[in-house]
Write a protein that holds these residues in place. Structure first.
Motif, mmCIF file in Angstrom:
data_model
loop_
_atom_site.group_PDB
_atom_site.id
_atom_site.type_symbol
_atom_site.label_atom_id
_atom_site.label_comp_id
_atom_site.label_asym_id
_atom_site.label_seq_id
_atom_site.Cartn_x
_atom_site.Cartn_y
_atom_site.Cartn_z
ATOM 1 N N GLU A 531 0.781 -1.140 -0.093
ATOM 2 C CA GLU A 531 -0.147 0.091 0.115
ATOM 3 C C GLU A 531 0.775 1.300 -0.098
ATOM 4 O O GLU A 531 0.601 2.350 -0.636
ATOM 5 N N ALA A 532 1.957 1.167 0.839
ATOM 6 C CA ALA A 532 2.864 2.433 0.639
ATOM 7 C C ALA A 532 3.571 2.497 -0.595
ATOM 8 O O ALA A 532 3.661 3.736 -1.135
ATOM 9 N N GLU A 548 9.664 5.079 -10.746
ATOM 10 C CA GLU A 548 10.961 5.776 -9.872
ATOM 11 C C GLU A 548 10.337 5.661 -8.683
ATOM 12 O O GLU A 548 10.949 5.170 -7.536
ATOM 13 N N ALA A 549 9.314 6.303 -8.149
ATOM 14 C CA ALA A 549 8.793 6.487 -6.755
ATOM 15 C C ALA A 549 8.391 4.991 -6.092
ATOM 16 O O ALA A 549 8.852 4.861 -4.882
ATOM 17 N N ALA A 550 7.959 4.046 -7.143
ATOM 18 C CA ALA A 550 7.542 2.892 -6.531
ATOM 19 C C ALA A 550 9.009 2.143 -6.078
ATOM 20 O O ALA A 550 8.951 1.417 -5.040
ATOM 21 N N ARG A 551 9.880 2.175 -6.932
ATOM 22 C CA ARG A 551 11.097 1.504 -6.961
ATOM 23 C C ARG A 551 11.847 2.083 -5.478
ATOM 24 O O ARG A 551 12.386 1.196 -4.865
ATOM 25 N N ALA A 555 12.573 -0.050 -2.356
ATOM 26 C CA ALA A 555 14.078 -0.422 -1.826
ATOM 27 C C ALA A 555 13.966 0.108 -0.332
ATOM 28 O O ALA A 555 15.011 -0.453 0.358
ATOM 29 N N SER A 556 13.430 1.024 -0.071
ATOM 30 C CA SER A 556 13.572 1.658 1.294
ATOM 31 C C SER A 556 13.012 0.445 2.537
ATOM 32 O O SER A 556 13.458 0.418 3.525
ATOM 33 N N HIS A 557 12.273 -0.727 2.234
ATOM 34 C CA HIS A 557 12.030 -1.787 3.100
ATOM 35 C C HIS A 557 12.598 -3.200 2.671
ATOM 36 O O HIS A 557 12.584 -3.937 3.454
ATOM 37 N N SER A 558 13.014 -3.230 1.314
ATOM 38 C CA SER A 558 13.463 -4.441 1.113
ATOM 39 C C SER A 558 15.126 -4.450 0.744
ATOM 40 O O SER A 558 15.754 -3.462 0.311
ATOM 41 N N PRO A 559 15.787 -5.488 1.093
ATOM 42 C CA PRO A 559 17.458 -5.234 1.172
ATOM 43 C C PRO A 559 17.961 -5.151 -0.412
ATOM 44 O O PRO A 559 19.091 -4.458 -0.332
ATOM 45 N N GLU A 560 17.355 -5.480 -1.241
ATOM 46 C CA GLU A 560 17.811 -5.346 -2.691
ATOM 47 C C GLU A 560 17.732 -3.931 -3.188
ATOM 48 O O GLU A 560 17.070 -3.595 -4.345
#
Lengths: 560, 89
Positions: A531-532, A548-551, A555-560
């Motif tokens: 949702e975020a 880009e915003a979704a990426r 990335a902010s919560h996923s290690p990759e």
């Protein structure tokens, strides 16, 4: 022409793949030789022809041996045609008139091909084989590379102007790392092939015209780029992504779900019952879109109830206990059917198409619904039916009534027109479910013909305007307690699939080749995180910004 | 030395595609000059394009003519070939 090593060439990526490897160009057919007198003797020209024909025949035979099977038969027959006495005689006649070897070969083969073409049928089709052999011999005489699909003997990135169906039929996909075309858009034959086989591809890359055989490139479909002469670091990153993708493809098939266990059933888009087994093998939990056009496209008249029932039964038998969503005939615009609508329209995409055409030909719709109801009775699958291109609440109501009259249990609508996205709540009070067709929804939201290359930049389901309409439908699903699916290309883009789930979409349907990538991506995010990510995409001003915003959010919560 | 023979073709696809190719190979392999005729059209049996252009179907009668050494043996081989259905398997 040279390129800055760091400036990537842009095109339209198909799928999510990435590949690294050497370029092999598909050579265009050689230019037709001019009618000029030879400066060599007749004997010298004859010797050149013989050597070139021998070389071409040997090459075709060798390629046949490595291909095996039916391709070997075809290639060996071509080798025999190259050495055929009727061709040799025609070549000799031209050489006797003092022509060059190139001109003699070109003219002689054309003559024989014309005779074959005049016979029509199977022999007429062999004329194309002769033209191919002729082009090969002329190229050999000139010392040019053989035209057609290259065979460098190692895996390669195929770079072509565009690919015709005949080219791809001979393509050994085991050696093709990726496809890059200079022309062509997301609906080109190359794109369709790439999507169905899960091949990494970037199409419409104008700058790829400057690539040469052996150039090392990274083809990145997820980012729609082709990078020439990558750095070691870029190569390492690409190799890591290739491995990660392989791992995703090899990952055990689980039911589609988010990281927190929220189920997101992953379904298959199918265009004929033939592909059902492959879809099941790739982990499809059912069918989210079964297109019925194949039953109608080749006929002058609508198929009978019995014929249709047989096809639907075959399909449903492959999915016992599973959901199968069948779309009623969606004709018009890019797939006109004479018995449905033969009027010349200025704007067929805005004309009598989809459910509108069916309601104008009620018998065709009623026959289809009868056949579906009979197939439902005969099988164990959970059959859902839906109407294509619904634009009013009234249309949704009529379709549901028809479906119930014929004994079909679950009837829904496709949301492809902004009006039905905006009125989704009213529609879902009547219909049992909604399925969003993102290709058409994007076309109608952006007022950009999806078949027109010049406006293809606008045909991007990431556009926040499209996403906002998806949000309306998702919210309507939540308010009415009715399921909302997506069955367009958008569902096959892993990150966009996460955004769609974040917007309230509960099932995703896609080409079976895309299932593994989407399954892996969903497992990286919780419902809250999805949702975020969706919220971030919605605030962007355009499609690129949303991506880009979704990426960034992902990335902010996923290690990759 | 020359000889002729009339044979009825057994392959279910006649002399198209694969059987045509195999027949031409067999004809070339005999070493004799062989022609094959259907009706009043006669072509060089070593020419795949010629053989295909005859449009021979299953059950058609064709006339084989051979010149050179060992014509009887050559015709035996080709007759045997044409009487076999090469579209099985």
């Amino acid at each position: 022409m040279s390129y800055d090593a760091q400036s990537a060439m842009k095109g339209t990526g198909i799928g999510q793949g990435i590949a690294l490897g050497p370029v092999a160009r598909m050579s265009p057919p050689p230019a037709a030789p001019k009618d000029e007198s030879s400066t060599l003797s007749r004997e010298q020209e004859a010797a050149r022809v013989e050597a070139a024909i021998q070389a071409v025949a040997a090459d075709l035979t060798a390629r046949g041996q490595s291909a095996g099977g039916q391709a070997q038969e075809v290639l060996e027959a071509q080798a025999m045609m190259a050495q055929d006495p009727s061709v040799t005689e025609a070549v000799d006649a031209e050489l006797a008139a003092g022509k060059t070897a190139e001109y003699a070969v070109h003219t002689a083969f054309a003559e024989v091909a014309e005779q074959l073409a005049a016979l029509g049928g199977y022999l007429g089709e062999r004329a194309a084989d002769l033209h191919d052999v002729s082009a090969r011999v002329v190229a050999a005489l000139r010392g040019e590379p053989a035209p057609g699909v290259p065979d460098p003997g190692h895996p390669f990135v195929l770079v072509a102007q565009d690919l015709a169906p005949a080219d791809t039929a001979l393509l050994d996909l085991n050696h093709v790392l990726a496809l890059v075309t200079i022309e062509g858009g997301p609906t080109s034959h190359t794109a369709i092939l790439a999507r169905s086989k899960g091949i990494t591809a970037v199409v419409g890359v104008e700058a790829a015209a400057g690539l040469a055989d052996g150039d090392e490139v990274i083809v990145d479909a997820a980012h729609s780029t082709v990078l020439l002469a990558p750095s070691q670091q870029q190569k390492d990153e690409a190799a890591a992504r290739v491995e990660a993708r392989k791992a995703a493809q090899a990952a055990p098939i689980t039911e589609g779900a988010l990281a927190d266990g929220t189920p997101v059933p992953l379904l298959a888009n199918l265009g004929s019952p033939d592909n059902a087994a492959e879809a099941v093998q790739l982990g499809a939990e059912g069918v989210g879109l079964f297109r019925t056009e194949f039953l109608f496209l080749s006929s002058e008249t609508a198929p009978s109830v019995a014929e249709q029932r047989e096809s639907y039964t075959t399909l449903l038998q492959a999915f016992p206990g599973k959901k199968v969503v069948v779309r009623a005939l969606d004709a018009g615009a890019d797939k006109p059917l004479p018995f449905l609508n033969d009027a010349e329209e200025e704007n067929p995409a805005l004309g009598l198409r989809g459910l509108r055409a069916l309601l104008a030909n009620e018998e065709i719709l009623r026959d289809q619904l009868s056949a579906l109801a009979e197939a439902q009775e005969a099988t164990e699958a959970d059959l859902w039916v839906m109407a294509p291109m619904v634009s009013t609440v009234e249309e949704a109501e009529i379709f549901s009534r028809f479906a119930r009259q014929h004994g079909l249990k679950t009837a829904g609508v496709m949301v492809e027109v902004p009006s039905s996205a905006l009125l989704a709540e009213q529609i879902l009070q009547i219909s049992d479910f909604a399925s969003i067709g993102t290709n058409d929804l994007t076309q109608y939201t952006m007022a950009a013909d999806r078949l027109l290359g010049s406006v293809s930049g606008l045909q991007d389901p990431w556009h926040p305007a499209v996403l906002r309409l998806v949000r309306e439908v998702g919210a309507a699903g939540a308010a009415t307690g009715k399921p909302v699916g997506v069955c367009g290309e958008a569902a096959a883009d892993p990150l966009l699939a996460v955004v769609l789930v974040g917007l309230g979409v509960s099932t995703l349907s896609m080409a079976p080749a895309a299932l593994a990538d989407v399954r892996a991506e969903l497992l990286r995010h919780t419902k809250e995180q999805a949702e975020a990510i969706a919220a971030a995409a919605l605030t962007a001003p355009d499609a690129a910004g949303a991506r880009e915003a979704a990426r960034t959010a992902a990335a902010s919560h996923s290690p990759e | 030395m020359s000889a002729t023979r009339t044979v009825t073709v057994a392959s279910s696809q006649g002399l198209h595609a694969r059987p045509a190719k195999l027949f031409v190979e067999a004809a070339q392999g005999t070493g004799a000059q062989v022609s094959i005729a259907k009706g009043d059209k006669s072509v060089n049996a070593a020419s795949i394009l010629g053989v295909m252009s005859l449009g021979v179907e299953k059950g058609d009668e064709v006339l084989l003519s051979a010149e050179g050494d060992g014509v009887e043996a050559a015709l035996d081989t080709l007759e045997e070939f044409l009487k076999t259905d090469h579209d099985e398997a």
